[in-house]
Structure formats: structure tokens, C-alpha cells
Design an enzyme around this catalytic site. Structure first.
Site, PDB file in Angstrom:
ATOM      1  N   LYS A 268       0.719  -1.157   0.167  1.00  0.00           N
ATOM      2  CA  LYS A 268       0.047  -0.058  -0.044  1.00  0.00           C
ATOM      3  C   LYS A 268       0.755   1.386   0.028  1.00  0.00           C
ATOM      4  O   LYS A 268       0.226   2.377  -0.279  1.00  0.00           O
ATOM      5  CB  LYS A 268      -1.004   0.060   1.223  1.00  0.00           C
ATOM      6  CG  LYS A 268      -1.785  -0.989   1.123  1.00  0.00           C
ATOM      7  CD  LYS A 268      -2.868  -1.344   0.027  1.00  0.00           C
ATOM      8  CE  LYS A 268      -3.884  -0.356   0.202  1.00  0.00           C
ATOM      9  NZ  LYS A 268      -5.168  -0.923  -0.753  1.00  0.00           N
TER      10      LYS A 268
HETATM   11  O1  P1T Z   1      -6.670  -2.920  -1.360  1.00  0.00           O
HETATM   12  P1  P1T Z   1      -6.172  -3.842  -2.188  1.00  0.00           P
HETATM   13  O2  P1T Z   1      -5.381  -3.418  -3.105  1.00  0.00           O
HETATM   14  O3  P1T Z   1      -7.005  -4.698  -2.474  1.00  0.00           O
HETATM   15  O4  P1T Z   1      -5.139  -4.804  -1.036  1.00  0.00           O
HETATM   16  C1  P1T Z   1      -5.613  -5.652   0.000  1.00  0.00           C
HETATM   17  C2  P1T Z   1      -4.513  -5.907   1.291  1.00  0.00           C
HETATM   18  C3  P1T Z   1      -4.137  -7.243   1.304  1.00  0.00           C
HETATM   19  N1  P1T Z   1      -3.385  -7.162   2.332  1.00  0.00           N
HETATM   20  C4  P1T Z   1      -3.197  -6.203   3.084  1.00  0.00           C
HETATM   21  C5  P1T Z   1      -2.193  -6.634   4.231  1.00  0.00           C
HETATM   22  C6  P1T Z   1      -3.597  -5.043   3.179  1.00  0.00           C
HETATM   23  O5  P1T Z   1      -3.288  -3.887   3.801  1.00  0.00           O
HETATM   24  C7  P1T Z   1      -4.484  -5.006   2.012  1.00  0.00           C
HETATM   25  C8  P1T Z   1      -5.181  -3.553   1.743  1.00  0.00           C
HETATM   26  N2  P1T Z   1      -4.890  -2.376   2.990  1.00  0.00           N
HETATM   27  C9  P1T Z   1      -5.805  -1.436   2.896  1.00  0.00           C
HETATM   28  C10 P1T Z   1      -6.926  -1.202   2.301  1.00  0.00           C
HETATM   29  C11 P1T Z   1      -5.319  -0.328   3.875  1.00  0.00           C
HETATM   30  O6  P1T Z   1      -5.962   0.477   4.097  1.00  0.00           O
HETATM   31  O7  P1T Z   1      -4.154  -0.638   4.513  1.00  0.00           O
END
Ligand code: P1T
Length: 701
Positions: A418
């Protein structure tokens, strides 16, 4: 030909056969910009980010070398080896041993495992805390134990390994970086001292080249109270190679390290902060225009429940200023602020019917650049270009024949995938003023499950914005402390509040925006920069690094869906035969209307009770639904057998990737890519902890 007209065959990326191969990549240098102004320095200080090594510290280099030496004299997979080591060093040895399948037992003086015992336990390496206070006593007892049990004593090699690894690698990398970028000849290298062998190795490098103009300055702590400092000092070695010694005060080091993290986004441990503190003093003594390189021993991972935690500061009566409470939302709720639709992406994507390439109505795309420079402008440039590593044991252990490659996103500067979207959303807002103008003094407010919050806190620290993060209570304290350390204010929201409730993380962020002047919510649920960061960069990296190897399947977890949407679009555009699978936890509705039971689950970052605008479900070939238990058990297996220090959603992605490989009966030559979104730092008191796992019956057979 590639997109920009350069011959695609000129340069190819690489995949690594183990995480240890990836550890051979050089770590970057980053200049300290704000501290230079704050201290009115006439010289430049560059910090070398050793915390981006695969197990999180400079000691990874030593551990790798020590086992290489041991292998040279016949130690093989399955052998029993003993070593004396504590702190980050113990984690490095345990990680290398995990990859090599060596049965390591780690001995240390009293208290030296305190900050790292959970990680060592998860790595599957037994620890023995000895009833002694010094490393020399502990070494003698380790030797005795090794003789009694007929085990190999790795201590034979540890000092030489630290010396040689830092002579061959750390020092050479510094010189390579300096030569490449012409940042001025190095006047001094500053490095925290524990044994001092790394410092001696670096000094030996310069001595050997006949360059006597480089001062190597080792920093230690007045009372040996800073973790990783001074306890195991080899004064003879330091003297022999002319390493100068300086001492810092413990509390001054803690205060300064907290300041370093908050102002520069350099997420360093306390011994590293102490070294930077001394480097600033040294910069005032050296001639103007000098270049100082500080080798940062480790990062914040081991200290989130130590000097970075205000509760620890108070409980241990340390003279360190604790953080003040930031703004809180007004208790009166104005329903108008929630006239907002997080299910709608800002702007439009369009696809060229011929080239299949995508464009966006509001954002100009960045060109993909595969280079990893050795000297960066800011720490934000240490985001991306993460290694792609082939799993060696886990697929076979689960009856999978094909090749499974994992993209280690925990090696980004802020510790997760992220970071990429945080950086990109800030960049777009700075350039286009959308969704809000970013001028100095602006407050960024973001609802997040934590990692986007860490990325934005990092970007805010570097770019000089204020930052408020709203995050459900479910998410780990480690994430909150990482963000607070970067200078953000964190507001926790109830887990059970639906996304459209004024009390949810989204609702509170919007309320705060209506109450604070010059506030911007970049909004990862609607911001085109989110999927775009993965379309233009993450996916390109995967394709570039896979080179001639075809890609059959890509498996990605989904939260906002930015990762899966961006990567899927690029993969389908470039490799039409590849399939992209999204993984969504039971209890979330991302996978579609068949699964409408919104429920609690433990894996952080994935799944939602609404369909974010950044998720384009049509870009995904099919979905898998995940469970907590399998996800956490797989993350622990990856840590223990591959030395891949990943988080819970990574375990989730790998578990369901292997299930897909089995159900599709993929042949031996098929290639599967799985993205590992974050690492263990966020979860040391959660799924790494047996008690936490047992309370939830996740370790039940
Ligand atoms: O949001 P996305 O691109 O679908 O990624 C999913 C995801 C998977 N694993 C972890 C540990 C994550 O932190 C996330 C997504 N995180 C958020 C949406 C956030 O606000 O940190």
C-alpha cells in the site's frame, strides 16, 4: 520492442530461488534533507537502509556469510547448529537457518530475546536464555552445550563473517553508490557498535584500498542500555582497524530516533538513530561539503512495544516527550457529510480496442522504469522493485507440482504494497489538485485498515503534510504505533460500524474533513491512483522479472481491490492467456452476491462490506473465498520453511493459490505469481503469537 521504443531484450529482470538470493541486492542510500536544514549543516548525511534487508537488519549479511563459511567446512541441511545471538541478529540467523533447513538453537544472555522471542519462535528455532549477563559468558556456555550435544558451534565464524560481509558488501555498496551518483567522496562512515566487527570490516576495506581519508566512527551507548548496542564489544578489533568510538545517552537516542522517523520517514531502530545523532555532531566538525554515510542497523519492527510506544516510555520512566492527542471528531454528527459514494471511482478508465492498453480520463500514466538506483532522492523512492522469489518447499509440501513465485511487498519502505498507492495518490494530488489541493500545512485524512495509513504517514512525513488516520479497532496496535511514530494522529473506530455509518472509519474521516480547515481525503476507495499504481508499476515489475517465463496464474487478495484491478488489467493486456484470481475472505461481499453474509474475520486488510470504486470485478477471472485459520497457518509456514517474513493476507493468498494449482492440476512447468502484501512487523502480537492463535482455535488440529 517495449512501450517506450527501447529494445525489450536489452535488460531483463530476475527472479530469485530463495529469499537469501534476494538478500544479495544492495540497500539504497537516502540523503537527510530536513535535518540538514534544521541543524544548518554544511555537509551531507546519507543513511543506508539496512532495515530493508530480507530479515530486517544489517545482520542478515553476517548470518548469510557465517552459514556460507559453515557450509564450506561441511555443515549441511538437517544439521544441528548452535549460535550465541540476541535481538535482530538472532532473527537474521534464524531466517537464514530456516531457508537452509538447518536446525539452529540460539543462546543469549538474559533479556536479549525480550523483543524478538515471538519472531524466533515463529521461525521455529529454539532459544535458550542463559543465566548470565555478558556475551562472552554466553559464548562459553554455548560452546559447552555444542560439545555436549555434538552440535556445530557457529560462533567460530560469526566475527569473521561480520567482518568479511561488511568489507565485501556494505563498504563496496557504499563506494559503488558514491561512484554512480557522484555524491562526493565519503569523508566518514558512521555505524552503531555491538560487536564492532561490521565497523572493523568497513574500516578494513578503506585501509586496504589505501584510502586513509575515510573515518569510520562506531557509536555505542553510555550504559549499554540501548538494544543492539555495545553489549558484545570487541575493542581489540576496533583498535586494530582504527575505528573511532563515540558514546550517546540512551534517552537522547530514543528522543532523536523518534524525531528522525517523524521528520524524514526513516523508520530506524534506536541504535541507528543514535548513529545518525552522532553523524550530525560529526558533520559540524568536518570541513563543509563533506559526505557522511550512516549505516542503519535495523528498523522499527522490534521496537513497536519499546521506545516507540508511549506506554513503554511512561512505564519505564524514560525522559522522552510523549505524543499529544490530535484532533478528534465533533460528537455532533451532520448526516450531510456522508453524501458520498465510495463505490464510484473518480474519472473513467478506457481501453484502446487495438492495443488493449488502458488510459484514465484524469491522470497521465507514469512510464515503467525497472532501475533500482543506489542513491535515492527520498525514502519514498524505496517503494517498488520488490523481489520475486520462487518458493522451494511449501508448494511441494502441499502436493503442488508447478512453480510458485511470491512478490515480497513487505520490502517496500513502509512495509507493504500500500506504500505504492499512498505515494501515487499524493503525487497525483500534488500535480492535479485532485481530489484536493496539497499545499504545505494541509491535513491528509484517510480511512484505512492500516497499511495505506502507514504509506500515507510516510509520504506525509517526507512531503511535510499533517496526517490523521481513521482505522477500525480490529487492526493491530503495531500499525497504529508505526503511524504515530511517523507523526500521524490515529483515531480508532468500532469494527461493527458499517461503511456508511458516521462512526465507521470512512464516516469519521468524512466528519473530520468537514471540521478541519484545509483537509483532504485522498480516499483509496475512489482514487484512480490506487489501481493505477499497480497497473503501471507492480504488474510491470512482475512481467519484467518473469522475463521469458510465461505466467499462467496470478493470485491476489482484495481489499479496496486496487491491487487486483490494476494488476489484472495489465496482465490481461500483455498476457491474454494468464488468469487472475481474487481472494476474498468469508464475511466479505467483494466476491459477489452469492456471498452476502457480512461477518467478522481476523485477517487484516482484505474484504469489505461494500464494493469499493477501485475494484473492477470484471477485470478478475474468478474468485476464491478464504478462511482465517488456513491463512494464518500458511503465513506461519512460509516464515518457518522459506524464511519469508510475511503477514496474514500473504498466507491467505498463498494458501488459495495452492488450492487453485491443485484444482486446475497445473503441470510442472506452469508458473504462478502471488503477491505478498505485507510482513510480520504488523502482527507480532497477533498471529505470530501462539496464545493469540490458541484463543481463536487456529492451532487446533
Ligand atoms: O486494497 P487492495 O489493493 O485490494 O489490497 C488488499 C490488502 C491485502 N493485504 C493487506 C495486508 C492490506 O493491507 C491490503 C489493503 N489494505 C488497505 C486497504 C489499507 O487501508 O491498508
Amino acid at each position: 520492442m517495449s512501450q517506450n521504443g527501447v529494445q525489450a531484450s536489452v535488460k531483463k529482470g530476475v527472479t530469485y530461488n530463495t529469499i537469501l538470493e534476494a538478500a544479495q541486492r544492495p540497500t539504497p542510500l537516502v540523503p537527510l534533507r530536513k535535518l540538514k536544514v534544521e541543524h544548518q549543516l554544511q555537509s551531507d548525511i546519507y543513511v543506508k537502509l539496512e532495515y530493508l534487508n530480507v530479515a530486517g537488519s544489517l545482520e542478515d549479511r553476517t548470518a548469510d556469510k557465517a552459514f556460507q563459511f559453515a557450509e564450506e567446512i561441511g555443515v549441511v541441511r538437517g544439521d544441528e547448529v548452535f549460535v550465541t545471538a540476541g535481538g535482530s541478529t538472532a532473527i537474521s540467523y534464524a531466517t537464514v537457518a530456516a531457508v537452509k533447513g538447518i536446525k539452529l538453537t540460539i543462546y543469549a544472555p538474559k533479556g536479549e530475546f525480550a523483543l524478538v522471542d515471538t519472531v524466533l519462535h515463529t521461525l521455529g528455532m529454539p532459544t535458550v536464555e542463559l543465566p548470565v549477563a555478558t556475551y562472552s559468558e554466553a559464548r562459553a556456555l554455548t560452546e559447552e552445550a555444542a560439545q555436549q550435544k555434538g552440535a556445530f558451534n557457529l560462533n567460530k565464524f560469526t566475527t569473521n563473517a561480520a567482518f568479511v560481509a561488511n568489507l565485501q558488501k556494505t563498504a563496496c555498496e557504499i563506494e559503488r553508490a558514491v561512484n554512480n551518483k557522484s555524491i562526493g567522496k565519503v569523508g566518514a562512515v558512521v555505524i552503531p557498535l555491538n560487536t564492532g566487527a561490521p565497523a572493523a570490516g568497513i574500516a578494513a576495506y578503506y585501509k586496504g584500498t589505501g584510502d586513509h581519508g575515510v573515518r569510520v566512527v562506531g557509536v555505542t551507548c553510555k550504559k549499554d542500555t540501548i538494544p543492539e548496542m555495545g553489549l558484545d564489544l570487541k575493542n581489540d578489533l576496533l583498535q586494530e582497524y582504527g575505528v573511532e568510538k563515540r558514546e550517546v545517552d540512551e534517552e537522547e537516542a530514543y528522543s532523536f530516533t523518534r524525531h528522525l522517523i517523524g521528520t524524514e520517514g526513516i523508520m530506524a531502530g534506536p541504535s541507528s538513530g543514535a548513529a545518525v545523532l552522532e553523524a550530525i555532531k560529526l558533520a559540524k566538525e568536518l570541513p563543509a561539503g563533506s559526505t557522511i554515510v550512516v549505516v542503519l542497523q535495523d528498523g522499527i519492527r522490534n521496537y513497536l512495544r519499546h521506545f516507540l510506544d508511549d506506554d513503554w516510555i511512561v512505564a519505564n520512566k524514560k525522559n522522552v516527550v510523549t505524543r499529544k492527542d490530535g484532533p478528534q471528531p465533533n460528537s455532533t454528527y451532520d448526516p450531510k457529510v456522508l453524501v458520498y459514494d465510495p463505490t464510484k471511482l473518480a474519472g473513467e478508465w478506457t481501453q484502446d480496442p487495438e492495443t488493449k492498453a488502458w488510459s484514465h480520463s484524469e491522470v497521465e500514466f507514469n512510464q515503467f522504469n525497472p532501475e533500482r538506483p543506489l542513491v535515492l532522492d527520498t525514502v519514498l523512492d524505496a517503494i517498488g522493485k520488490t523481489p520475486l522469489v520462487k518458493l522451494q518447499h511449501v508448494p511441494k509440501a502441499h502436493g503442488v507440482k508447478c512453480n510458485v513465485y511470491v512478490k515480497c511487498e513487505y520490502l517496500n519502505a513502509g512495509g507493504s504494497t500500500k506504500d505504492r498507492i499512498a505515494k501515487r495518490m499524493v503525487e497525483i494530488a500534488e500535480k492535479t489538485g485532485k481530489p484536493g489541493k496539497l499545499v504545505p500545512g494541509v491535513t491528509l485524512i484517510e480511512p484505512t485498515s492500516g497499511n495505506t495509513g502507514i504509506g500515507l504517514s510516510l509520504a506525509s512525513a517526507v512531503r511535510g503534510y499533517k496526517c490523521i488516520i481513521t482505522m477500525p479497532k480490529k487492526m493491530s496496535k503495531e500499525k497504529a504505533i508505526a503511524m504515530a511514530s511517523l507523526g500521524s494522529t490515529i483515531i480508532r473506530t468500532p469494527n461493527e460500524a458499517g461503511f456508511d455509518s458516521p462512526h465507521s472509519h470512512i464516516g469519521v474521516a468524512l466528519r473530520l474533513k468537514s471540521e478541519i480547515q484545509d483537509a483532504v481525503v485522498l480516499d483509496q476507495y475512489c482514487n484512480p491512483g490506487n489501481p493505477l499504481a499497480h497497473y503501471e508499476q507492480t504488474a510491470e515489475e512482475i512481467i519484467y522479472d518473469m522475463g521469458d517465463k510465461h505466467i499462467d496464474l496470478v493470485v491476489l487478495t482484495a481489499g479496496t481491490g486496487g491491487t487486483v484491478t490494476g494488476i489484472s488489467r495489465k496482465i490481461h493486456e500483455r498476457i491474454p492467456t494468464a488468469k487472475v484470481v481474487g481472494v476474498d475472505p468469508h464475511g466479505s461481499i467483494l466476491a459477489g452476491p452469492a456471498e452476502t453474509d457480512i461477518d467478522f474475520y481476523e485477517v487484516e486488510g482484505i474484504g469489505y462490506d461494500f464494493l469499493p470504486g477501485t475494484l473492477d470485478t470484471s477485470a478478475i477471472d474468478y474468485w476464491a473465498k478464504s478462511h482465517d485459520k488456513e491463512s494464518f497457518l500458511m503465513a506461519r509456514e512460509l516464515i518457518r520453511t522459506e524464511g519469508i517474513l510475511c503477514g496474514g493476507s500473504s498466507g491467505c493468498a498463498v494458501h488459495y493459490a495452492l488450492e487453485e494449482c491443485k484444482s486446475l492440476n497445473l503441470p510442472e512447468d506452469a508458473n504462478v505469481v502471488v503477491l505478498l502484501p505485507d510482513g510480520i512487523r504488523n502482527y507480532i502480537t497477533k498471529f505470530l503469537d501462539d496464545d493469540w492463535m490458541n484463543e481463536r482455535h487456529f492451532l487446533d488440529a
